[in-house]
Write a protein that holds these residues in place. Sequence first.
Motif, PDB file in Angstrom:
ATOM      1  N   LEU A  21       9.134  36.244 -35.446  1.00 22.96           N
ATOM      2  CA  LEU A  21       9.954  37.397 -35.808  1.00 22.96           C
ATOM      3  C   LEU A  21      10.428  38.147 -34.567  1.00 22.96           C
ATOM      4  O   LEU A  21      11.621  38.437 -34.414  1.00 22.96           O
ATOM      5  CB  LEU A  21       9.159  38.336 -36.715  1.00 22.96           C
ATOM      6  N   VAL A  22       9.488  38.469 -33.679  1.00 22.33           N
ATOM      7  CA  VAL A  22       9.852  39.207 -32.466  1.00 22.33           C
ATOM      8  C   VAL A  22      10.805  38.378 -31.602  1.00 22.33           C
ATOM      9  O   VAL A  22      11.796  38.887 -31.081  1.00 22.33           O
ATOM     10  CB  VAL A  22       8.594  39.594 -31.668  1.00 22.33           C
ATOM     11  N   GLY A  23      10.507  37.092 -31.463  1.00 21.06           N
ATOM     12  CA  GLY A  23      11.371  36.231 -30.667  1.00 21.06           C
ATOM     13  C   GLY A  23      12.763  36.117 -31.259  1.00 21.06           C
ATOM     14  O   GLY A  23      13.761  36.170 -30.531  1.00 21.06           O
ATOM     15  N   ILE A  38      19.152  32.118 -29.321  1.00 25.78           N
ATOM     16  CA  ILE A  38      19.459  32.340 -30.741  1.00 25.78           C
ATOM     17  C   ILE A  38      19.048  33.720 -31.239  1.00 25.78           C
ATOM     18  O   ILE A  38      19.288  34.056 -32.398  1.00 25.78           O
ATOM     19  CB  ILE A  38      18.771  31.270 -31.622  1.00 25.78           C
ATOM     20  N   ALA A  39      18.406  34.523 -30.391  1.00 26.92           N
ATOM     21  CA  ALA A  39      17.931  35.838 -30.816  1.00 26.92           C
ATOM     22  C   ALA A  39      19.104  36.743 -31.192  1.00 26.92           C
ATOM     23  O   ALA A  39      20.227  36.570 -30.701  1.00 26.92           O
ATOM     24  CB  ALA A  39      17.114  36.484 -29.694  1.00 26.92           C
ATOM     25  N   LEU A  40      18.842  37.700 -32.062  1.00 33.86           N
ATOM     26  CA  LEU A  40      19.882  38.668 -32.422  1.00 33.86           C
ATOM     27  C   LEU A  40      20.359  39.425 -31.185  1.00 33.86           C
ATOM     28  O   LEU A  40      21.547  39.715 -31.045  1.00 33.86           O
ATOM     29  CB  LEU A  40      19.340  39.647 -33.465  1.00 33.86           C
ATOM     30  N   TYR A  41      19.400  39.741 -30.284  1.00 36.36           N
ATOM     31  CA  TYR A  41      19.764  40.400 -29.027  1.00 36.36           C
ATOM     32  C   TYR A  41      19.995  39.308 -27.981  1.00 36.36           C
ATOM     33  O   TYR A  41      19.073  38.822 -27.345  1.00 36.36           O
ATOM     34  CB  TYR A  41      18.644  41.332 -28.571  1.00 36.36           C
ATOM     35  N   ARG A  42      21.252  38.922 -27.828  1.00 35.95           N
ATOM     36  CA  ARG A  42      21.586  37.908 -26.835  1.00 35.95           C
ATOM     37  C   ARG A  42      22.942  38.247 -26.209  1.00 35.95           C
ATOM     38  O   ARG A  42      23.701  39.073 -26.738  1.00 35.95           O
ATOM     39  CB  ARG A  42      21.615  36.509 -27.445  1.00 35.95           C
ATOM     40  N   PHE A  43      23.226  37.602 -25.099  1.00 41.13           N
ATOM     41  CA  PHE A  43      24.453  37.881 -24.350  1.00 41.13           C
ATOM     42  C   PHE A  43      25.510  36.820 -24.620  1.00 41.13           C
ATOM     43  O   PHE A  43      25.203  35.673 -24.962  1.00 41.13           O
ATOM     44  CB  PHE A  43      24.177  37.912 -22.847  1.00 41.13           C
ATOM     45  N   LEU A  45      12.165  30.792 -25.411  1.00 38.40           N
ATOM     46  CA  LEU A  45      12.756  29.745 -26.243  1.00 38.40           C
ATOM     47  C   LEU A  45      13.717  30.320 -27.277  1.00 38.40           C
ATOM     48  O   LEU A  45      14.617  29.627 -27.762  1.00 38.40           O
ATOM     49  CB  LEU A  45      11.648  28.953 -26.954  1.00 38.40           C
ATOM     50  N   PHE A  46      13.531  31.593 -27.615  1.00 42.67           N
ATOM     51  CA  PHE A  46      14.384  32.235 -28.618  1.00 42.67           C
ATOM     52  C   PHE A  46      15.619  32.911 -28.003  1.00 42.67           C
ATOM     53  O   PHE A  46      16.506  33.333 -28.750  1.00 42.67           O
ATOM     54  CB  PHE A  46      13.584  33.287 -29.390  1.00 42.67           C
TER      55      PHE A  46
END
Length: 292
Positions: free
Chosen positions: A87-89, A227-232, A223-224
């Motif tokens: 979840l956090v990742g 694909i994480a919601l917070y990404r550039f 590794l996340f």
Amino acid sequence: MGKWTGAVKRRLRTWVQVCFTALSNGYAAGFVQGTVWRGDSKAICVPGLNCYSCPGALGSCPIGAFQSVISSRNYHFTFYVTGFLILVGAVCGRFVCGWLCPFGLVQDLLHKIPFFRKLRKLPGDRWLRFLKYAILAGFVIILPLTVLDVAGQGQPWFCKYICPSGTLFAGLPLIGTTPALQGALGWLFTWKAAVLAALLLLSIPVYRPFCRYLCPLGAIYGLFNPIALYRFRIDKTKCTECGDCRQACKLDIPVHRTPNSPECIRCGDCRRACPNGALCLAAERRKEAPES
């Protein structure tokens, strides 16, 4: 105005780190009395490294909690901790490393100490970065599951033999306030203290050596990153590949090519350094897309 804004944002990250460290290690009486908080909140994991045995810790480290369960003779998998890490990742990736991890804060502060030469990376950096994955596989998962005592119980190998955060925030405070422990020190504490000292000294010339090369929690969150919601994302219409983002990155990441590298801790230095505003959050791009 731009330089002033950038300085404010850099200080903001430091203050977020300080506040989260104080919040997650808020049992001040523990440091004075040499006791460990055992309230109900200890059943809850916090995102960053936060040793269960730290006198002030109000929550549990996900790596420590994971090992505690899988090394038990009664369990072989922990759904709660695994789900927590996923979840956090998935939400923020290694943002945790850059903004919320107490040991990350320690390394950041040490790197600010003036040194005759700051090193962008260590020799063999390309291969050293794979060490954290080997530690994750070997010391966090395989050894606790396979090396058992006569009662069928494993050990938390990473916490016991490597983790410098546990030594700094738990081991040293408890030894300093508990005379009985001082007389029981042996080779293991000497080894852990040496690992801690080496990493603290190395943090002065090299930015975040533990995060780069050894941290299994950072390996998981990294590794996340793609694909994480917070990404550039890179706006190709604005990016000139000038290299200013890489020059600003203390981890020497070629941001214009790999904005979501598993090594990126989301400090934001690259975004502030970009002269054309080509680096943005993925959510910002989605918001702008319908208008273009």
